[in-house]
Scaffold this motif. Structure first.
Motif, PDB file in Angstrom:
ATOM      1  N   VAL A  68       0.839  -1.203   0.000  1.00 41.01           N
ATOM      2  CA  VAL A  68       0.000   0.000   0.000  1.00 41.01           C
ATOM      3  C   VAL A  68       0.868   1.246   0.000  1.00 41.01           C
ATOM      4  O   VAL A  68       0.604   2.212  -0.732  1.00 41.01           O
ATOM      5  CB  VAL A  68      -0.961   0.004   1.221  1.00 41.01           C
ATOM      6  N   ALA A  69       1.915   1.250   0.818  1.00 45.07           N
ATOM      7  CA  ALA A  69       2.794   2.424   0.889  1.00 45.07           C
ATOM      8  C   ALA A  69       3.434   2.707  -0.468  1.00 45.07           C
ATOM      9  O   ALA A  69       3.533   3.865  -0.894  1.00 45.07           O
ATOM     10  CB  ALA A  69       3.870   2.199   1.942  1.00 45.07           C
ATOM     11  N   ASP A  70       3.851   1.642  -1.161  1.00 44.25           N
ATOM     12  CA  ASP A  70       4.474   1.819  -2.476  1.00 44.25           C
ATOM     13  C   ASP A  70       3.465   2.285  -3.523  1.00 44.25           C
ATOM     14  O   ASP A  70       3.812   3.025  -4.447  1.00 44.25           O
ATOM     15  CB  ASP A  70       5.110   0.506  -2.936  1.00 44.25           C
ATOM     16  N   THR A  71       2.204   1.847  -3.370  1.00 42.53           N
ATOM     17  CA  THR A  71       1.184   2.125  -4.388  1.00 42.53           C
ATOM     18  C   THR A  71       0.521   3.479  -4.197  1.00 42.53           C
ATOM     19  O   THR A  71       0.340   4.240  -5.150  1.00 42.53           O
ATOM     20  CB  THR A  71       0.112   1.020  -4.369  1.00 42.53           C
ATOM     21  N   VAL A  72       0.144   3.786  -2.965  1.00 39.10           N
ATOM     22  CA  VAL A  72      -0.638   5.000  -2.689  1.00 39.10           C
ATOM     23  C   VAL A  72       0.269   6.188  -2.392  1.00 39.10           C
ATOM     24  O   VAL A  72       0.004   7.312  -2.823  1.00 39.10           O
ATOM     25  CB  VAL A  72      -1.609   4.758  -1.513  1.00 39.10           C
ATOM     26  N   GLY A  73       1.310   5.962  -1.613  1.00 43.46           N
ATOM     27  CA  GLY A  73       2.248   7.039  -1.322  1.00 43.46           C
ATOM     28  C   GLY A  73       1.751   8.001  -0.265  1.00 43.46           C
ATOM     29  O   GLY A  73       0.969   7.652   0.630  1.00 43.46           O
ATOM     30  N   GLY A  74       2.175   9.248  -0.398  1.00 36.52           N
ATOM     31  CA  GLY A  74       1.992  10.244   0.654  1.00 36.52           C
ATOM     32  C   GLY A  74       0.570  10.629   0.968  1.00 36.52           C
ATOM     33  O   GLY A  74       0.311  11.230   2.009  1.00 36.52           O
ATOM     34  N   ILE A  75      -0.389  10.304   0.078  1.00 34.98           N
ATOM     35  CA  ILE A  75      -1.777  10.674   0.347  1.00 34.98           C
ATOM     36  C   ILE A  75      -2.450   9.682   1.293  1.00 34.98           C
ATOM     37  O   ILE A  75      -3.604   9.864   1.676  1.00 34.98           O
ATOM     38  CB  ILE A  75      -2.566  10.769  -0.980  1.00 34.98           C
ATOM     39  N   TYR A  76      -1.721   8.674   1.725  1.00 40.31           N
ATOM     40  CA  TYR A  76      -2.334   7.615   2.527  1.00 40.31           C
ATOM     41  C   TYR A  76      -3.065   8.098   3.784  1.00 40.31           C
ATOM     42  O   TYR A  76      -4.110   7.540   4.116  1.00 40.31           O
ATOM     43  CB  TYR A  76      -1.294   6.557   2.927  1.00 40.31           C
ATOM     44  N   PRO A  77      -2.573   9.098   4.522  1.00 46.92           N
ATOM     45  CA  PRO A  77      -3.314   9.519   5.727  1.00 46.92           C
ATOM     46  C   PRO A  77      -4.781   9.837   5.460  1.00 46.92           C
ATOM     47  O   PRO A  77      -5.629   9.630   6.330  1.00 46.92           O
ATOM     48  CB  PRO A  77      -2.541  10.766   6.182  1.00 46.92           C
ATOM     49  N   LEU A  78      -5.100  10.336   4.248  1.00 42.22           N
ATOM     50  CA  LEU A  78      -6.495  10.618   3.913  1.00 42.22           C
ATOM     51  C   LEU A  78      -7.326   9.344   3.877  1.00 42.22           C
ATOM     52  O   LEU A  78      -8.526   9.365   4.177  1.00 42.22           O
ATOM     53  CB  LEU A  78      -6.557  11.320   2.556  1.00 42.22           C
ATOM     54  N   LEU A  79      -6.704   8.220   3.527  1.00 38.51           N
ATOM     55  CA  LEU A  79      -7.422   6.963   3.361  1.00 38.51           C
ATOM     56  C   LEU A  79      -7.385   6.082   4.600  1.00 38.51           C
ATOM     57  O   LEU A  79      -8.161   5.128   4.698  1.00 38.51           O
ATOM     58  CB  LEU A  79      -6.831   6.178   2.179  1.00 38.51           C
ATOM     59  N   ALA A  80      -6.491   6.379   5.537  1.00 38.54           N
ATOM     60  CA  ALA A  80      -6.318   5.514   6.703  1.00 38.54           C
ATOM     61  C   ALA A  80      -7.607   5.285   7.494  1.00 38.54           C
ATOM     62  O   ALA A  80      -7.891   4.148   7.894  1.00 38.54           O
ATOM     63  CB  ALA A  80      -5.222   6.079   7.617  1.00 38.54           C
ATOM     64  N   PRO A  81      -8.444   6.322   7.740  1.00 36.31           N
ATOM     65  CA  PRO A  81      -9.684   6.054   8.478  1.00 36.31           C
ATOM     66  C   PRO A  81     -10.616   5.089   7.754  1.00 36.31           C
ATOM     67  O   PRO A  81     -11.333   4.323   8.399  1.00 36.31           O
ATOM     68  CB  PRO A  81     -10.326   7.447   8.604  1.00 36.31           C
ATOM     69  N   ALA A  82     -10.614   5.110   6.415  1.00 33.79           N
ATOM     70  CA  ALA A  82     -11.486   4.220   5.657  1.00 33.79           C
ATOM     71  C   ALA A  82     -11.105   2.763   5.853  1.00 33.79           C
ATOM     72  O   ALA A  82     -11.967   1.869   5.828  1.00 33.79           O
ATOM     73  CB  ALA A  82     -11.457   4.586   4.175  1.00 33.79           C
ATOM     74  N   VAL A  83      -9.806   2.496   6.059  1.00 34.71           N
ATOM     75  CA  VAL A  83      -9.366   1.125   6.332  1.00 34.71           C
ATOM     76  C   VAL A  83      -9.971   0.643   7.644  1.00 34.71           C
ATOM     77  O   VAL A  83     -10.484  -0.474   7.746  1.00 34.71           O
ATOM     78  CB  VAL A  83      -7.829   1.053   6.370  1.00 34.71           C
ATOM     79  N   GLY A  84      -9.915   1.503   8.668  1.00 36.64           N
ATOM     80  CA  GLY A  84     -10.527   1.144   9.946  1.00 36.64           C
ATOM     81  C   GLY A  84     -12.018   0.923   9.824  1.00 36.64           C
ATOM     82  O   GLY A  84     -12.575  -0.012  10.417  1.00 36.64           O
ATOM     83  N   ALA A  85     -12.687   1.776   9.026  1.00 38.36           N
ATOM     84  CA  ALA A  85     -14.133   1.638   8.838  1.00 38.36           C
ATOM     85  C   ALA A  85     -14.465   0.334   8.140  1.00 38.36           C
ATOM     86  O   ALA A  85     -15.470  -0.317   8.457  1.00 38.36           O
ATOM     87  CB  ALA A  85     -14.667   2.821   8.038  1.00 38.36           C
ATOM     88  N   MET A  86     -13.641  -0.072   7.175  1.00 42.95           N
ATOM     89  CA  MET A  86     -13.870  -1.332   6.482  1.00 42.95           C
ATOM     90  C   MET A  86     -13.827  -2.499   7.458  1.00 42.95           C
ATOM     91  O   MET A  86     -14.659  -3.406   7.407  1.00 42.95           O
ATOM     92  CB  MET A  86     -12.833  -1.535   5.381  1.00 42.95           C
TER      93      MET A  86
END
Length: 562
Positions: A443-461
């Motif tokens: 995920v880090a290699d694919t998404v990169g620096g914008i990941y913090p925006l998506l991190a809550p969605a992982v928890g919600a999933m």
């Protein structure tokens, strides 16, 4: 094997759970045993984990499950004890006398009382109490379920006296490795967990302050005579006041005292402030809002109340005596966590297992008195005498609680061991990273620096699939930690927004919707509720993600491990 294939293989158990629970609509009691078996097979064949380590991880999960079930039992037992003692009836009567305005009633009963119940009990009990309570005072059953689901947000990360953090995050992270690294910089694990707790509390406080307003606006839009957003906005000053009355003590408590108390004390303090203000007419709207007459309600708004009012015991009882057990829960929890001598006495009783089956770092233990379950059971015993109950009433409460425990326990007996196998998979014969770390690296290699925006969605999933903030934190905390480390971000910040997102995911967790719907006889109409609660969920995830981005790149938040 490529990093992409490793990540896909590691993600397979979670993907399978989603397919079985959502796609095929299997009940969790059928899905999770199969997911556990598949996880063990992947660990053995794909990750070259030894059979001994897989068994040790499973045993570790079972010990953790015992502690979790002890908390669940205590929470449900207290609720059922108060139902049979007549306390719930007295509490309900107190709410109806505050204001005739349904918007005000919704904020007080759902946002404040519901948050308090979440802090004390967790595990879906706020909706189970608030929904039938709302129906009892004249709300449509479907509106009651929607509102009950919306409170499954801000207070959830510290529900059941902090279980999603104390159990979920603690067992979801590699505590031994983090603890060793913290010691290298002159700190310890407890300080790291407190940093996560503080950031969870502050993020929730910022996002959650608007939730009472959203609750009211959705109620007037979907269940009002005029289908109006504006009628909900009329209560904006009072709604913001109620939001602040909860989140300010909530955030302060999280930062100062730790994960056990924010929702419990925030709800209690907020209730005292807001109910007093409402009785004096402070910031109340000029007009009084109510639903249309019952004869105008669509048939789908009605439900068959399973927790019927006549099932509740009714006896003369003051409001203070009715509330006293919950006050005792808060008091004993604070005393047992703050006073060293009391803490030592409570923690002296317990059993622990180190290096299970000889596997280094696989440890587990149970402290029945110090865990919230033990304190809740102590308060139940006290309540028996305070409320002058009969033995048959307490016996009925124990039986009802035991039956609920059996159904929840069977699923957790497979879910928690599955999570522990994922986390402990870093020790293997092929020298592969653990499964969560493999997912994180990809995920880090694919998404990169914008990941913090998506991190809550992982928890919600995770919460959406498992129906639990605690289980989501168990599944994904190490994954989030790994992504943060790969990207050079604050691990505490990303783990914190994992917990925030997992809390928000409870608003659309299928298990929670089913449980809430069952309390008012609305089973089978869960889809209608989910189509409404998806909107506040999206608000919560976007806002939490933006806060994470700002924290990471504008404020430059760091932690001792960054």
């Amino acid at each position: 094997m490529s990093s992409g294939m490793l990540a896909f293989l590691a993600f397979t158990p979670i993907l399978l759970a989603g397919i079985l629970l959502l796609g095929l609509r299997w009940p969790a009691r059928r899905a999770m045993p199969l997911v556990f078996v598949i996880t063990a097979l992947i660990a053995y064949t794909g990750w070259d984990m030894s059979v001994n380590r897989i068994l040790a991880s499973s045993l570790q999960g079972l010990v953790i499950t015992i502690g979790l079930l002890w908390i669940i039992f205590g929470a449900i037992l207290l609720l059922n004890t108060l139902k049979h003692s007549g306390a719930i009836t007295a509490i309900r009567a107190g709410f109806t006398n505050i204001s005739p305005d349904r918007r005000v009633q919704a904020i007080i009963i759902v946002w404040l009382f519901g948050s308090f119940i979440e802090g004390a009990s967790g595990f879906g009990t706020p909706a189970a109490i608030a929904a039938p309570l709302l129906v009892a005072v004249g709300f449509p059953a479907m509106a009651a379920v929607m509102l009950g689901m919306m409170v499954q947000s801000t207070p959830v990360s510290f529900g059941a006296v902090g279980t999603p953090i104390i159990v979920g995050v603690t067992t979801g992270l590699d505590r031994n490795a983090i603890g060793e690294r913290m010691e290298q910089v002159g700190a310890n694990w407890d300080q790291y967990l407190q940093l996560v707790t503080s950031e969870v509390a502050i993020t929730h406080a910022i996002v959650g302050v608007l939730m009472p307003l959203f609750m009211v606006m959705m109620m007037t839009r979907f269940f009002g005579r005029n289908k109006s957003w504006r009628e909900g906005l009329e209560v904006l000053p009072f709604a913001i006041f109620a939001g602040l009355a909860f989140v300010v003590p909530y955030a302060i408590t999280g930062v100062v005292l730790g994960p056990e108390f924010p929702s419990l004390l925030g709800g209690l303090i907020g209730l005292a402030i807001v109910t007093t203000a409402a009785r004096k007419g402070f910031l109340l709207p000029k007009t009084t809002w109510d639903f249309a007459g019952r004869d105008e309600w669509p048939s789908e708004w009605f439900g068959r109340i399973e927790m019927k009012l006549e099932d509740l015991a009714a006896r003369p009882m003051s409001g203070f005596r009715a509330w006293l057990p919950y006050i005792l829960v808060g008091a004993v929890l604070v005393i047992s966590r703050v006073i060293p001598e009391v803490k030592a006495a409570f923690t002296s009783v317990g059993v622990g297992f180190s290096n299970i089956l000889g596997e280094a770092g696989i440890n587990a233990g149970v402290q029945p008195l110090y865990l919230p379950g033990g304190i809740l059971v102590m308060v139940v015993i006290a309540t028996f005498f305070i409320h002058r109950m009969q033995v048959r009433e307490l016996t009925a409460a124990v039986k009802e609680s035991g039956s609920v425990l059996l159904s929840a326990g069977f699923v957790l007996l497979f879910t928690v061991p599955m999570v522990r196998i994922l986390i402990n998979s870093g020790v293997n014969l092929s020298d592969l990273p653990s499964m969560p770390i493999a997912m994180a690296a990809w995920v880090a290699d694919t998404v990169g620096g914008i990941y913090p925006l998506l991190a809550p969605a992982v928890g919600a999933m995770g919460a959406f699939l498992a129906g639990s903030n605690t289980v989501s934190n168990m599944m994904f905390s190490q994954f989030q930690f790994g992504v943060a480390e790969s990207l050079g971000l604050s691990t505490a910040l990303i783990v914190a927004v994992q917990a925030v997102g997992a809390a928000a995911g409870n608003m659309v967790a299928i298990h929670n919707v089913v449980a809430a719907s069952a309390t008012v006889g609305l089973l089978g109409r869960e889809g209608q509720t989910l189509r409404k609660t998806i909107w506040p969920t999206l608000y919560y995830l976007v806002m939490a993600g933006l806060i994470a981005l700002i924290g990471a790149y504008v404020l430059g938040l760091t932690d001792p491990l960054a």
